[in-house]
Scaffold this motif. Structure first.
Motif, PDB file in Angstrom:
ATOM      1  N   THR A 389       0.081  -7.569  -6.930  1.00  0.00           N
ATOM      2  CA  THR A 389       1.509  -7.523  -6.640  1.00  0.00           C
ATOM      3  C   THR A 389       1.986  -6.085  -6.726  1.00  0.00           C
ATOM      4  N   GLY A 390       3.281  -5.884  -6.446  1.00  0.00           N
ATOM      5  CA  GLY A 390       3.869  -4.575  -6.592  1.00  0.00           C
ATOM      6  C   GLY A 390       3.979  -3.823  -5.275  1.00  0.00           C
ATOM      7  N   PRO A 391       4.594  -2.651  -5.306  1.00  0.00           N
ATOM      8  CA  PRO A 391       4.864  -1.898  -4.077  1.00  0.00           C
ATOM      9  C   PRO A 391       3.621  -1.406  -3.350  1.00  0.00           C
ATOM     10  N   LYS A 392       2.484  -1.372  -4.022  1.00  0.00           N
ATOM     11  CA  LYS A 392       1.259  -0.870  -3.380  1.00  0.00           C
ATOM     12  C   LYS A 392       0.254  -1.987  -3.083  1.00  0.00           C
ATOM     13  N   LYS A 393       0.705  -3.240  -3.132  1.00  0.00           N
ATOM     14  CA  LYS A 393      -0.240  -4.347  -2.964  1.00  0.00           C
ATOM     15  C   LYS A 393      -0.900  -4.351  -1.588  1.00  0.00           C
ATOM     16  N   ASP A 394      -0.203  -3.849  -0.557  1.00  0.00           N
ATOM     17  CA  ASP A 394      -0.752  -3.888   0.794  1.00  0.00           C
ATOM     18  C   ASP A 394      -1.688  -2.713   1.084  1.00  0.00           C
ATOM     19  N   ARG A 395      -1.657  -1.687   0.268  1.00  0.00           N
ATOM     20  CA  ARG A 395      -2.530  -0.526   0.480  1.00  0.00           C
ATOM     21  C   ARG A 395      -3.233  -0.139  -0.826  1.00  0.00           C
TER      22      ARG A 395
END
Length: 459
Positions: A389-395
Motif C-alpha cells: 500500500t501507500g503512494p509508491k505501491k505502483d512503482r
C-alpha cells in the motif's frame, strides 16, 4: 584439620541498643546525642535548619546537603602487615596482618580477613581464638573460614552501644578509646593487635566558627548550632539580658517581640509546652512550638500526597517520591519507549509522564507524523514493500528495490535498536493506522524489520 573458632569477649554487656527502641531521636539537641541514638542517624550542620537528627535519606529529602551531614560509618586501617621470614621452615605460626586500627560506629560492623599460617610439625585438630578483655558492649566474632594452610578467617568487630558513665572503665584510657585488644590462637604466643576507637562524638565540634554571622556575630557556630557568648542567647544569639522583659518568658520567644511559644503553647518555667490539638495525631513541636506535623501541602486530599511525612511544615517524601507535596513519582517504567529509552530520547520523564520536545508527542514521545527524518524518508518504501500500500505501491520495485524488508508479528518482536538502527512509528496514508518498523542504513541500501500488526483507532 578440624577448625573451631570461639570468641571470648569479657565484660560483654548484652543490652538492647537505644536505637532498637527509638530510632533517630529527632528531639536530640546535640550532634553527639543524635549519632548515638542509632546507626543510621545523621546530623545536619546547616545553620538554622529545622530538622537536625534524621536518617541521611530523610535529611536529603528535607533539603540538607550531603556535604552538611555528619554520619560516621567507621573504618579499618592496617597498621602493620609484615611478611613471614620463616615460611620455608614452616616451624612457627604466622599471622597477617599483625596490627590494625579500627574506628567503630556503634551498630555498624567492621570486618577484615585474618590469615593464619600453621606450623607443619605441630598437627592441630582444634583451633580456638582467644581475645584479651574488651570494653563493655564490644563484640568480636569469627566466621567465613577458608580451610587449608594458610587459613583465612573473617573477623567481625561491632560495638553494641557507646559506653555510659556508669560502665566500669577504670582500666581504659577513656570512655571511647583507643583500646588495645589482642586476638591470640590458643597455645601460641603470636597475636594480632587491634587499636579500637568508638565514634560516639562528632568531629564537627572541633570546627568552631567564632563570631559567626549565623550567630549574629555574638557566638560560635558549632555543628550548625550557635553557642552564644554572654550575655547573648537564643537560636541565633539574637537576645541579651537587656532585651527581655522581667516576665521570665525569654526562653519561650524566638525574638524580643515574638509571641510566646509562637502563639501555640504556654511558657512554663521558661520552656514552651505546646498545646494539644483536637486530633491527637496532630502535634506542635520545636523550642518555640514553631513546627507542626500537619501544616503541609495536600495532594489528592492527603497530606504530602500520602507519600511522605509532614515535619515542621515541610513534606519529607518517602523513597521514590518527590516534589513539595510528594505527588511526583520517580518511577520511570511508564516513560520507557519501545526502544528501551526514556521518552524515546525526545523528552523528559517527569512524575512518571513524558514531557516531549516538539514536534514529538505521545505517551513515550514516539509519535511524530510531521517529522522529516530517516523514518519519513523511508516510510513510503517500507509501506509498499511490507503491505503493498501507500503512494509508491505502483512503482515499488523500481523505487524501493534498494530496501530489504523482513516481517515479524508485533512491535514487541522488533529487535532492539542501537546507534545504527532507528525505531519508527508512522501512519499509513490508506487506512490511517500506525505501523511500527526499524530502519538501518547500509552501504548497499537499507534494511527494515516491520511489525505485521498495526495500531488502528477503531480496533
Amino acid at each position: 584439620m578440624a577448625v573451631k573458632l570461639i570468641c571470648l569477649t569479657l565484660l560483654l554487656v548484652l543490652l538492647c541498643p537505644i536505637w532498637a527502641r527509638e530510632p533517630c531521636r529527632r528531639s536530640a539537641s546535640t550532634c553527639d546525642e543524635c549519632i548515638q541514638s542509632g546507626p543510621e542517624c545523621a546530623w545536619c550542620t546547616t545553620p538554622q535548619f529545622n530538622i537536625r537528627c534524621h536518617t541521611s535519606k530523610g535529611l536529603l529529602r528535607a533539603g540538607c546537603h550531603k556535604a552538611d551531614m555528619y554520619n560516621p560509618r567507621g573504618d579499618v586501617q592496617v597498621a602493620k602487615n609484615d611478611s613471614s621470614t620463616e615460611q620455608a621452615k614452616a616451624q612457627t605460626m604466622f599471622l597477617q596482618p599483625q596490627e590494625l586500627s579500627l574506628r567503630l560506629r556503634p551498630g555498624v560492623s567492621q570486618s577484615f580477613p585474618l590469615t593464619i599460617t600453621m606450623p607443619t610439625d605441630q598437627p592441630i585438630t582444634e583451633l580456638t581464638m582467644d581475645t584479651s578483655p574488651v570494653p563493655a558492649g564490644l563484640n568480636i566474632t569469627f566466621g567465613g573460614i577458608v580451610t587449608g594452610n594458610p587459613l583465612v578467617v573473617q573477623v567481625d568487630v561491632e560495638a553494641a552501644r557507646c559506653p555510659s558513665v556508669s560502665d566500669d572503665s577504670s582500666r581504659m584510657q577513656n570512655r571511647t578509646g583507643p583500646w588495645s585488644v589482642h586476638i591470640t590462637p590458643r597455645g601460641f604466643s603470636m597475636s594480632v593487635k587491634l587499636e579500637i576507637t568508638l565514634e560516639c562524638q562528632c568531629n564537627c565540634t572541633r570546627n568552631r566558627e567564632e563570631n559567626s554571622p549565623s550567630c549574629g556575630g555574638q557566638g560560635a557556630l558549632v555543628c550548625g548550632q550557635c553557642e552564644c557568648s554572654r550575655p547573648y542567647f537564643g537560636l541565633q544569639c539574637q537576645l541579651d539580658d537587656g532585651s527581655v522583659s522581667p516576665s521570665n518568658d525569654y526562653g519561650c520567644r524566638s525574638g524580643p517581640h515574638a509571641p510566646v511559644c509562637s502563639g501555640r503553647g504556654e511558657c512554663v518555667m521558661n520552656q514552651c509546652q505546646c498545646q494539644n490539638r483536637e486530633n491527637s495525631k496532630d502535634r506542635y513541636s520545636g523550642q518555640f512550638c514553631e513546627c507542626s506535623n500537619f501544616d503541609c501541602l495536600y495532594y489528592n486530599n492527603r497530606i504530602c500526597g500520602g507519600h511522605g511525612k509532614c515535619m515542621c511544615g515541610r513534606c519529607i517524601c518517602d523513597d521514590g517520591w518527590t516534589d513539595e507535596d510528594c505527588s511526583c513519582s520517580m518511577e520511570t517504567a511508564s516513560c520507557m519507549a519501545s526502544n528501551q529509552r526514556l521518552c524515546n530520547d525526545r523528552g523528559a520523564c517527569q512524575c512518571g509522564t513524558c514531557k516531549c520536545e516538539p514536534p514529538y508527542a505521545g505517551p513515550t514521545c514516539e509519535d511524530c507524523p510531521s517529522c522529516v527524518g530517516i523514518c519519513q524518508q523511508h516510510v513510503a518504501c517500507v509501506e509498499c514493500r511490507a503491505f503493498g500500500t501507500g503512494p509508491k505501491k505502483d512503482r515499488c520495485d523500481q523505487e524501493c528495490g534498494h530496501l530489504t524488508v523482513m516481517m515479524v508479528e508485533t512491535k514487541q518482536d522488533l529487535t532492539q535498536p542501537d546507534q545504527a538502527t532507528r525505531f519508527c512509528k508512522m501512519m499509513s496514508s490508506e487506512d490511517y493506522c500506525f505501523f511500527h518498523y526499524t530502519i538501518t542504513n547500509t552501504p548497499s541500501g537499507g534494511q527494515s524489520t516491520v511489525a505485521q500488526a498495526k495500531e488502528c483507532a477503531f480496533n
